[in-house]
Design a protein around this motif. Structure first.
Motif, PDB file in Angstrom:
ATOM      1  N   LEU A  68     -29.802 -10.789 -30.350  1.00  0.00           N
ATOM      2  CA  LEU A  68     -29.681 -12.079 -31.028  1.00  0.00           C
ATOM      3  C   LEU A  68     -30.326 -12.073 -32.414  1.00  0.00           C
ATOM      4  CD1 LEU A  68     -30.355 -14.646 -28.151  1.00  0.00           C
ATOM      5  CD2 LEU A  68     -28.198 -14.145 -29.296  1.00  0.00           C
ATOM      6  N   ALA A  69     -31.416 -11.323 -32.576  1.00  0.00           N
ATOM      7  CA  ALA A  69     -32.122 -11.341 -33.862  1.00  0.00           C
ATOM      8  C   ALA A  69     -31.247 -10.836 -35.009  1.00  0.00           C
ATOM      9  CB  ALA A  69     -33.412 -10.530 -33.761  1.00  0.00           C
ATOM     10  N   PRO A  70     -30.677  -9.620 -34.946  1.00  0.00           N
ATOM     11  CA  PRO A  70     -29.808  -9.189 -36.044  1.00  0.00           C
ATOM     12  C   PRO A  70     -28.537 -10.023 -36.159  1.00  0.00           C
ATOM     13  CG  PRO A  70     -29.784  -7.571 -34.278  1.00  0.00           C
ATOM     14  CD  PRO A  70     -30.868  -8.538 -33.957  1.00  0.00           C
ATOM     15  N   VAL A  71     -28.017 -10.540 -35.035  1.00  0.00           N
ATOM     16  CA  VAL A  71     -26.837 -11.395 -35.115  1.00  0.00           C
ATOM     17  C   VAL A  71     -27.164 -12.682 -35.859  1.00  0.00           C
ATOM     18  CG1 VAL A  71     -25.255 -12.813 -33.748  1.00  0.00           C
ATOM     19  CG2 VAL A  71     -25.677 -10.443 -33.091  1.00  0.00           C
ATOM     20  N   CYS A  72     -28.302 -13.299 -35.541  1.00  0.00           N
ATOM     21  CA  CYS A  72     -28.720 -14.511 -36.262  1.00  0.00           C
ATOM     22  C   CYS A  72     -28.956 -14.214 -37.740  1.00  0.00           C
ATOM     23  CB  CYS A  72     -29.982 -15.088 -35.628  1.00  0.00           C
ATOM     24  SG  CYS A  72     -29.723 -15.825 -33.997  1.00  0.00           S
ATOM     25  N   ALA A  73     -29.593 -13.070 -38.027  1.00  0.00           N
ATOM     26  CA  ALA A  73     -29.820 -12.694 -39.421  1.00  0.00           C
ATOM     27  C   ALA A  73     -28.490 -12.501 -40.144  1.00  0.00           C
ATOM     28  CB  ALA A  73     -30.657 -11.418 -39.481  1.00  0.00           C
ATOM     29  N   TYR A  74     -27.530 -11.871 -39.472  1.00  0.00           N
ATOM     30  CA  TYR A  74     -26.207 -11.657 -40.062  1.00  0.00           C
ATOM     31  C   TYR A  74     -25.519 -12.989 -40.364  1.00  0.00           C
ATOM     32  CZ  TYR A  74     -21.161 -10.798 -40.014  1.00  0.00           C
ATOM     33  OH  TYR A  74     -19.826 -10.805 -40.301  1.00  0.00           O
ATOM     34  N   LEU A  75     -25.569 -13.924 -39.419  1.00  0.00           N
ATOM     35  CA  LEU A  75     -24.926 -15.224 -39.618  1.00  0.00           C
ATOM     36  C   LEU A  75     -25.589 -16.004 -40.748  1.00  0.00           C
ATOM     37  CD1 LEU A  75     -24.344 -16.272 -35.891  1.00  0.00           C
ATOM     38  CD2 LEU A  75     -22.664 -15.382 -37.515  1.00  0.00           C
TER      39      LEU A  75
ATOM     40  N   PHE B 179     -37.688 -12.191 -42.327  1.00  0.00           N
ATOM     41  CA  PHE B 179     -38.733 -13.093 -41.849  1.00  0.00           C
ATOM     42  C   PHE B 179     -38.220 -14.137 -40.853  1.00  0.00           C
ATOM     43  CE2 PHE B 179     -41.388 -12.420 -45.954  1.00  0.00           C
ATOM     44  CZ  PHE B 179     -41.678 -11.146 -45.532  1.00  0.00           C
ATOM     45  N   ALA B 180     -37.069 -14.753 -41.130  1.00  0.00           N
ATOM     46  CA  ALA B 180     -36.560 -15.808 -40.248  1.00  0.00           C
ATOM     47  C   ALA B 180     -35.810 -15.235 -39.053  1.00  0.00           C
ATOM     48  CB  ALA B 180     -35.658 -16.754 -41.045  1.00  0.00           C
ATOM     49  N   GLY B 181     -34.885 -14.324 -39.297  1.00  0.00           N
ATOM     50  CA  GLY B 181     -34.067 -13.804 -38.207  1.00  0.00           C
ATOM     51  C   GLY B 181     -34.865 -13.113 -37.126  1.00  0.00           C
ATOM     52  N   MET B 182     -35.921 -12.407 -37.514  1.00  0.00           N
ATOM     53  CA  MET B 182     -36.677 -11.624 -36.537  1.00  0.00           C
ATOM     54  C   MET B 182     -37.651 -12.464 -35.714  1.00  0.00           C
ATOM     55  SD  MET B 182     -35.200  -8.884 -36.869  1.00  0.00           S
ATOM     56  CE  MET B 182     -33.743  -9.619 -37.603  1.00  0.00           C
ATOM     57  N   LEU B 183     -37.771 -13.748 -36.006  1.00  0.00           N
ATOM     58  CA  LEU B 183     -38.549 -14.631 -35.140  1.00  0.00           C
ATOM     59  C   LEU B 183     -37.938 -14.689 -33.747  1.00  0.00           C
ATOM     60  CD1 LEU B 183     -39.172 -17.606 -37.608  1.00  0.00           C
ATOM     61  CD2 LEU B 183     -40.841 -15.889 -36.888  1.00  0.00           C
ATOM     62  N   VAL B 184     -36.628 -14.533 -33.672  1.00  0.00           N
ATOM     63  CA  VAL B 184     -35.930 -14.618 -32.379  1.00  0.00           C
ATOM     64  C   VAL B 184     -36.342 -13.472 -31.461  1.00  0.00           C
ATOM     65  CG1 VAL B 184     -33.673 -14.631 -31.265  1.00  0.00           C
ATOM     66  CG2 VAL B 184     -33.995 -15.790 -33.472  1.00  0.00           C
ATOM     67  N   SER B 185     -36.259 -12.247 -31.970  1.00  0.00           N
ATOM     68  CA  SER B 185     -36.570 -11.095 -31.118  1.00  0.00           C
ATOM     69  C   SER B 185     -38.044 -11.078 -30.720  1.00  0.00           C
ATOM     70  CB  SER B 185     -36.205  -9.797 -31.843  1.00  0.00           C
ATOM     71  OG  SER B 185     -36.857  -9.714 -33.098  1.00  0.00           O
ATOM     72  N   ALA B 186     -38.919 -11.433 -31.644  1.00  0.00           N
ATOM     73  CA  ALA B 186     -40.347 -11.433 -31.318  1.00  0.00           C
ATOM     74  C   ALA B 186     -40.669 -12.460 -30.238  1.00  0.00           C
ATOM     75  CB  ALA B 186     -41.167 -11.711 -32.577  1.00  0.00           C
ATOM     76  N   THR B 187     -40.101 -13.646 -30.354  1.00  0.00           N
ATOM     77  CA  THR B 187     -40.389 -14.705 -29.386  1.00  0.00           C
ATOM     78  C   THR B 187     -39.781 -14.395 -28.027  1.00  0.00           C
ATOM     79  OG1 THR B 187     -40.411 -16.315 -31.198  1.00  0.00           O
ATOM     80  CG2 THR B 187     -40.206 -17.180 -28.966  1.00  0.00           C
TER      81      THR B 187
END
Length: 323
Positions: free
Chosen positions: A82-89, A115-123
């Motif tokens: 989800l993190a790279p997909v969110c960053a891509y979108l 910074f923003a997209g990778m909040l998903v994978s960390a959380t």
């Protein structure tokens, strides 16, 4: 063809993850440099959203051997996808250019992609480990900080390099001094960063002149390469609690490391983007001037042709008036 691309992305993700795990800090699977995220985002940007299963497959294969339970492995794999997909979108939403030739592209990659997209994978990842019993609740924030740092650094130092390599051609006709300068730049960046991370005094600011040199002389390719070298050396130092990272706990070290790596990547990418914009504007001006010269030459030739034409004779003028 799509299946082959998905498999290639999964293999690249798996190999890069194994390299990143050489410097794990939390539970054998959380590292301050996760290059796989940078590979995943670059693959999405270059190949499209349809290759996301390759990221999931690669993440699953990596975590299945080190995860505490299967639910945790699945949760981490979902978060890593989800993190790279969110960053891509997010990047698609703002009209990101793969060439990174605008200031807004560099800012978007840093703040939206990393910074923003990778909040998903960390959380999702740290939360999955806590829910699975792999981490105590009190360890959530230290693990989260390392996770976010690692994924963000993967985007900041790997994605730009992959994007620029795809369009780079080896300048075999470059003069020898140009090759010497490039080698000196890479070696100097490595040695200065190494020097700055072996002593107790924080001298990491000495790296920034080399990043500026790289961006001014070699644009994005040089800036991305030097940022990768500097970040890697700093991450290894932080993983071993050496130099300026020796006197602090894990959370503070990750804050300091993220501040340095983020500043280094931001400096290198922004300056390279500014130089690219300047070069593009200069080329556009040259093209406009060339077209104006062509128009002026054509008008001058037409005027000379009019001058050289013989004047009409008297009989022709009278006939023209009678008509």
């Amino acid at each position: 063809m799509t299946a082959v691309k998905i498999l290639a992305v999964a293999i690249a993700y798996f190999v890069a993850a194994k390299l990143g795990l050489q410097h794990q800090l939390v539970r054998g699977q959380v590292t301050p440099l996760w290059p796989s995220t940078g590979i995943g985002l670059a693959a999405l940007l270059l190949l499209g959203l349809r290759i996301w299963p390759g990221i999931t497959l690669g993440a699953f294969l990596v975590n299945v051997s080190i995860g505490p339970t299967m639910p945790a492995v699945l949760g981490i794999s979902v978060g890593n996808t989800l993190a790279p997909v969110c960053a891509y979108l997010l990047l698609e939403r703002v009209g990101f250019h793969l060439e990174l030739d605008r200031l807004r592209d560099a800012l978007s990659l840093v703040f939206l992609g990393a910074f923003a997209g990778m909040l998903v994978s960390a959380t999702v990842g740290a939360g999955s480990l806590v829910l699975a019993g792999g981490l105590r609740p009190s360890e959530f924030w230290p693990a989260w900080s390392v996770w976010w740092t690692g994924d963000a650094m993967g985007v900041l130092v790997v994605t730009p390099l992959l994007l620029v390599i795809r369009t780079t051609r080896m300048p075999w006709d470059a003069p020898p001094l140009r090759w010497v300068e490039g080698a000196a730049l890479l070696l100097g960046t490595f040695l200065v960063t190494l020097l700055a991370t072996v002593g107790p005094v924080n001298l990491l600011f000495l790296v920034f002149p080399f990043l500026i040199w790289a961006a001014l002389r070699f644009q994005l390719l040089g800036a991305a390469a030097c940022a990768l070298i500097a970040s890697t050396v700093a991450i290894v130092s932080a993983a071993h609690h050496a130099g300026p990272f020796a006197q602090h706990n894990l959370f503070l070290n990750m804050v300091a490391l993220q501040a340095f790596n983020g500043s280094a990547a931001l400096t290198a990418l922004l300056l390279a983007a500014i130089i690219a914009e300047r070069n593009k504007a200069h080329q556009n001006i040259k093209d406009v001037c060339a077209r104006l010269n062509e128009v002026a030459d054509r008008l001058a030739r037409d005027k000379k042709l009019d001058i050289r034409l013989p004047p009409p004779r008297a009989g022709e003028r009278s006939r023209d008036r009678s008509q």
